[in-house]
Design a protein around this motif. Structure first.
Motif, PDB file in Angstrom:
ATOM      1  N   VAL A 266      84.068   0.264  -7.826  1.00  0.00           N
ATOM      2  CA  VAL A 266      83.857   1.083  -9.022  1.00  0.00           C
ATOM      3  C   VAL A 266      82.656   0.563  -9.801  1.00  0.00           C
ATOM      4  O   VAL A 266      81.789   1.334 -10.242  1.00  0.00           O
ATOM      5  N   VAL A 267      82.595  -0.739  -9.966  1.00  0.00           N
ATOM      6  CA  VAL A 267      81.443  -1.335 -10.660  1.00  0.00           C
ATOM      7  C   VAL A 267      80.169  -1.138  -9.840  1.00  0.00           C
ATOM      8  O   VAL A 267      79.098  -0.844 -10.394  1.00  0.00           O
ATOM      9  N   ALA A 268      80.270  -1.282  -8.514  1.00  0.00           N
ATOM     10  CA  ALA A 268      79.091  -1.080  -7.664  1.00  0.00           C
ATOM     11  C   ALA A 268      78.574   0.345  -7.757  1.00  0.00           C
ATOM     12  O   ALA A 268      77.370   0.584  -7.664  1.00  0.00           O
ATOM     13  N   ALA A 269      79.488   1.315  -7.944  1.00  0.00           N
ATOM     14  CA  ALA A 269      79.065   2.712  -8.068  1.00  0.00           C
ATOM     15  C   ALA A 269      78.288   2.950  -9.351  1.00  0.00           C
ATOM     16  O   ALA A 269      77.552   3.937  -9.447  1.00  0.00           O
ATOM     17  N   ALA A 270      78.447   2.086 -10.334  1.00  0.00           N
ATOM     18  CA  ALA A 270      77.650   2.202 -11.560  1.00  0.00           C
ATOM     19  C   ALA A 270      76.320   1.479 -11.427  1.00  0.00           C
ATOM     20  O   ALA A 270      75.336   1.839 -12.087  1.00  0.00           O
ATOM     21  N   ALA A 271      76.276   0.441 -10.576  1.00  0.00           N
ATOM     22  CA  ALA A 271      75.044  -0.342 -10.428  1.00  0.00           C
ATOM     23  C   ALA A 271      74.082   0.250  -9.413  1.00  0.00           C
ATOM     24  O   ALA A 271      72.915  -0.148  -9.356  1.00  0.00           O
ATOM     25  N   THR A 272      74.536   1.202  -8.598  1.00  0.00           N
ATOM     26  CA  THR A 272      73.688   1.762  -7.560  1.00  0.00           C
ATOM     27  C   THR A 272      72.591   2.642  -8.160  1.00  0.00           C
ATOM     28  O   THR A 272      72.683   3.094  -9.311  1.00  0.00           O
ATOM     29  N   SER A 273      71.568   2.900  -7.369  1.00  0.00           N
ATOM     30  CA  SER A 273      70.476   3.779  -7.808  1.00  0.00           C
ATOM     31  C   SER A 273      70.636   5.196  -7.290  1.00  0.00           C
ATOM     32  O   SER A 273      69.761   6.032  -7.483  1.00  0.00           O
ATOM     33  N   ARG A 274      71.734   5.481  -6.627  1.00  0.00           N
ATOM     34  CA  ARG A 274      71.962   6.828  -6.083  1.00  0.00           C
ATOM     35  C   ARG A 274      72.132   7.828  -7.215  1.00  0.00           C
ATOM     36  O   ARG A 274      72.531   7.470  -8.336  1.00  0.00           O
ATOM     37  N   PRO A 275      71.867   9.119  -6.948  1.00  0.00           N
ATOM     38  CA  PRO A 275      71.932  10.113  -8.040  1.00  0.00           C
ATOM     39  C   PRO A 275      73.331  10.315  -8.610  1.00  0.00           C
ATOM     40  O   PRO A 275      73.458  10.787  -9.737  1.00  0.00           O
ATOM     41  N   GLY A 276      74.361   9.964  -7.852  1.00  0.00           N
ATOM     42  CA  GLY A 276      75.717  10.168  -8.354  1.00  0.00           C
ATOM     43  C   GLY A 276      76.325   8.929  -8.978  1.00  0.00           C
ATOM     44  O   GLY A 276      77.553   8.817  -9.055  1.00  0.00           O
ATOM     45  N   ARG A 277      75.525   8.005  -9.451  1.00  0.00           N
ATOM     46  CA  ARG A 277      76.029   6.759 -10.005  1.00  0.00           C
ATOM     47  C   ARG A 277      76.958   7.039 -11.189  1.00  0.00           C
ATOM     48  O   ARG A 277      76.814   8.029 -11.906  1.00  0.00           O
TER      49      ARG A 277
ATOM     50  N   SER B 246      77.977  13.113  -2.814  1.00  0.00           N
ATOM     51  CA  SER B 246      79.383  13.094  -2.414  1.00  0.00           C
ATOM     52  C   SER B 246      79.822  11.727  -1.894  1.00  0.00           C
ATOM     53  O   SER B 246      80.982  11.340  -2.038  1.00  0.00           O
ATOM     54  N   ALA B 247      78.880  10.962  -1.307  1.00  0.00           N
ATOM     55  CA  ALA B 247      79.246   9.654  -0.760  1.00  0.00           C
ATOM     56  C   ALA B 247      79.739   8.713  -1.858  1.00  0.00           C
ATOM     57  O   ALA B 247      80.742   8.015  -1.713  1.00  0.00           O
ATOM     58  N   THR B 248      79.044   8.681  -2.981  1.00  0.00           N
ATOM     59  CA  THR B 248      79.471   7.830  -4.095  1.00  0.00           C
ATOM     60  C   THR B 248      80.830   8.273  -4.619  1.00  0.00           C
ATOM     61  O   THR B 248      81.697   7.444  -4.925  1.00  0.00           O
ATOM     62  N   GLY B 249      81.044   9.572  -4.716  1.00  0.00           N
ATOM     63  CA  GLY B 249      82.322  10.083  -5.193  1.00  0.00           C
ATOM     64  C   GLY B 249      83.482   9.710  -4.297  1.00  0.00           C
ATOM     65  O   GLY B 249      84.586   9.432  -4.776  1.00  0.00           O
ATOM     66  N   VAL B 250      83.243   9.683  -2.995  1.00  0.00           N
ATOM     67  CA  VAL B 250      84.312   9.334  -2.047  1.00  0.00           C
ATOM     68  C   VAL B 250      84.590   7.844  -2.065  1.00  0.00           C
ATOM     69  O   VAL B 250      85.745   7.404  -2.125  1.00  0.00           O
ATOM     70  N   ILE B 251      83.544   7.029  -2.039  1.00  0.00           N
ATOM     71  CA  ILE B 251      83.706   5.594  -1.802  1.00  0.00           C
ATOM     72  C   ILE B 251      84.134   4.840  -3.051  1.00  0.00           C
ATOM     73  O   ILE B 251      84.868   3.860  -2.971  1.00  0.00           O
ATOM     74  N   ALA B 252      83.712   5.278  -4.240  1.00  0.00           N
ATOM     75  CA  ALA B 252      83.934   4.496  -5.457  1.00  0.00           C
ATOM     76  C   ALA B 252      85.399   4.130  -5.659  1.00  0.00           C
ATOM     77  O   ALA B 252      85.738   2.994  -6.000  1.00  0.00           O
ATOM     78  N   LEU B 253      86.292   5.084  -5.475  1.00  0.00           N
ATOM     79  CA  LEU B 253      87.717   4.849  -5.722  1.00  0.00           C
ATOM     80  C   LEU B 253      88.539   4.830  -4.435  1.00  0.00           C
ATOM     81  O   LEU B 253      89.776   4.869  -4.498  1.00  0.00           O
ATOM     82  N   ALA B 254      87.865   4.782  -3.291  1.00  0.00           N
ATOM     83  CA  ALA B 254      88.598   4.806  -2.018  1.00  0.00           C
ATOM     84  C   ALA B 254      89.544   3.614  -1.862  1.00  0.00           C
ATOM     85  O   ALA B 254      90.723   3.790  -1.530  1.00  0.00           O
ATOM     86  N   PRO B 255      89.098   2.361  -2.078  1.00  0.00           N
ATOM     87  CA  PRO B 255      90.042   1.238  -1.934  1.00  0.00           C
ATOM     88  C   PRO B 255      91.207   1.320  -2.912  1.00  0.00           C
ATOM     89  O   PRO B 255      92.344   1.005  -2.561  1.00  0.00           O
TER      90      PRO B 255
END
Length: 489
Positions: free
Chosen positions: A15-26, A73-82
């Motif tokens: 979840v924190v990594a999804a905020a630190a990424t540079s992808r458009p869906g951060r 969509s990749a960020t949306g799937v992976i962020a909360l997957a675990p």
């Protein structure tokens, strides 16, 4: 608690990594805080409210994915997957009844598909939602159910060992009672015979006064020995064979101000009667120790529901080990009843026991329970394998199948593309009945236009599978057409 905290920290990393990424869906900072709070709540309540925890995790994952499906969509799937996978496993592990958690999975699946079809991306998003809930929700949940069944079998093993220990104790007590009876019959008989012989010797006229006195002393010693033997035998004998005091006698002998309500008018089985005696005596003893002067009510209903309630009393310094209530609970469980002891709302205390008419057998339930649990584990293992296989096969077949369907039904042939003239009305164009769902990222459309994308050929698996025909319309007229070559080699 520490284990769940560790799992939460592991889930929080992505979840924190999804905020630190540079992808458009951060993720934004407020979203990270919100998702972490929701996940913390789910991890806290998952043991007591598994369905609620699973619903929170599913809802968070669906929102995170559906909000970003058109951006990344990749960020949306992976962020909360675990987080979803861990919560699903724990929910399956802790749910006593699986129906509520299964309903939560089904409801999330249905809601996600409806939102995807009506608001967010269409059929491809619906397929991704179905796959995600299946892989991250259903499969871990099934493994959690299997883990619970395995733990239940292990618990049955400990229960069986406990019953064996109790049976050994019962056997020792029975042997003690048998030996006590034999000793009383044999030794007591010999002592009585010796007392008679010494008594006869005491009356012998040829003895001197000193000899008669010695015989008298010997007779008294033998009689005393016989009485001591009787006392020892009474201690060694099991109290199960002795007479049982009625509940009225127990209450009367307590010396307390007790209101007795005995609704039982018929006889009670001997073992059950002894259990009633034991519970009442122990509860009244606790009142004397911990609530002296409190008003006490003893109630025995016709269906053998026993309640001993006392009101509040001044504080005392008596310290309880708690072993008395534990012993009562074990005794009630052995006859097949239920036992509860808890403070009342007014500051008093109540002991409750529901007893059967006849004591249940103590040996047969163990192996029956074990066999049933083993059968449940086998069924749970089969269900886990079946669910996992169905989900995996469904994804393996469904995803490529949908890719073929998406490409084939949205093909705009080169002839149709070349025949489309700038300025033509949309209704006059020869277009496929549906558009391609794979909208490209990073393609800038002209201002105030609506662009649609079509497949260039029906094969979605070759090197040109990402090529698209782009047609843009303004006021229902074609203003731009372009072949987007997005070859991956």
């Amino acid at each position: 608690m520490w284990a769940r905290l560790s799992l939460w920290m592991c889930a929080a990393v992505l979840v924190v990594a999804a905020a630190a990424t540079s992808r458009p869906g951060r993720l934004a900072l407020w979203e990270v805080v919100l998702y972490l709070a929701v996940l913390a709540g789910a991890f806290v309540v998952v043991k007591r409210r598994p369905a609620v925890a699973l619903g929170l995790a599913l809802g968070a994952w669906l929102v995170c994915y559906l909000v970003r499906v058109e951006l990344d969509s990749a960020t949306g799937v992976i962020a909360l997957a675990p987080a979803l996978a861990i919560t699903s496993f724990l929910a399956g592990r802790h749910a006593e009844d699986p129906r509520a958690t299964a309903i939560a999975l089904t409801a999330a699946e249905f809601a996600g598909v409806v939102v995807a079809l009506t608001e967010r991306g269409g059929s491809d998003t619906a397929l991704a939602v179905t796959s995600g809930v299946g892989v991250l929700g259903v499969v871990p949940w099934a493994f959690g159910r299997f883990r619970r069944r395995f733990a239940e079998l292990r618990e049955v093993g400990w229960e069986h060992a406990s019953l064996l220990e109790r049976d050994a104790d019962n056997a020792r007590n029975s042997e003690r009672a048998r030996l006590a009876g034999e000793m009383h019959d044999l030794v007591g008989h010999e002592l009585a015979r010796a007392a008679l012989l010494v008594g006869a010797l005491e009356l012998e006229p040829s003895l001197t006064a000193s000899q008669r006195e010695a015989a008298k002393t010997a007779r008294a010693s033998v009689t005393a020995a016989a009485e001591r033997l009787a006392d020892v035998m009474q201690v060694l004998r099991s109290d199960e064979d002795g007479p049982v005091a009625t509940i009225e006698e127990v209450v009367a002998g307590s010396g307390l101000d007790v209101e007795l309500r005995n609704g039982r008018r018929t006889g009670i089985d001997g073992i059950i009667a002894r259990t009633v005696h034991r519970i009442t005596a122990e509860a009244l003893t606790n009142v004397i120790k911990h609530a002296p002067g409190a008003k006490v009510t003893v109630t025995l209903t016709a269906n053998l529901e026993l309640r001993i309630t006392n009101g509040p009393a001044p504080k005392t310094h008596a310290v309880s080990s708690g072993k008395g209530l534990v012993g009562l609970a074990e005794r009630v469980a052995l006859v097949g009843g239920s036992f509860e002891a808890a403070p009342t709302d007014d500051g008093g205390f109540e002991v409750r026991a529901k007893l059967p008419e006849r004591p249940l057998p103590r040996t047969t339930p163990t192996h029956v329970h074990r066999e049933r649990t083993e059968e449940e584990i086998r069924k749970s293992a089969k269900r886990t394998v079946l669910i996992t296989s169905v989900v995996c096969v469904g994804i393996a077949i469904g995803v490529p199948g949908y890719m073929v369907f998406d490409a084939v039904t949205s093909v705009l042939t080169p002839q149709q593309f070349e025949g489309a003239e700038i300025g033509q009305l949309e209704d006059d164009l020869d277009l496929p009945w549906r558009t391609r769902v794979d909208n490209p990222l990073g393609v800038t459309a002209p201002p105030d236009t609506e662009c649609r994308y079509y497949s260039t050929h029906p094969n979605p698996f070759d090197a040109d599978r990402h090529d698209l025909h782009q047609l843009c319309f303004q006021d229902d007229r074609l203003v731009l057409k372009e072949w987007l070559a997005r070859r991956t080699g």
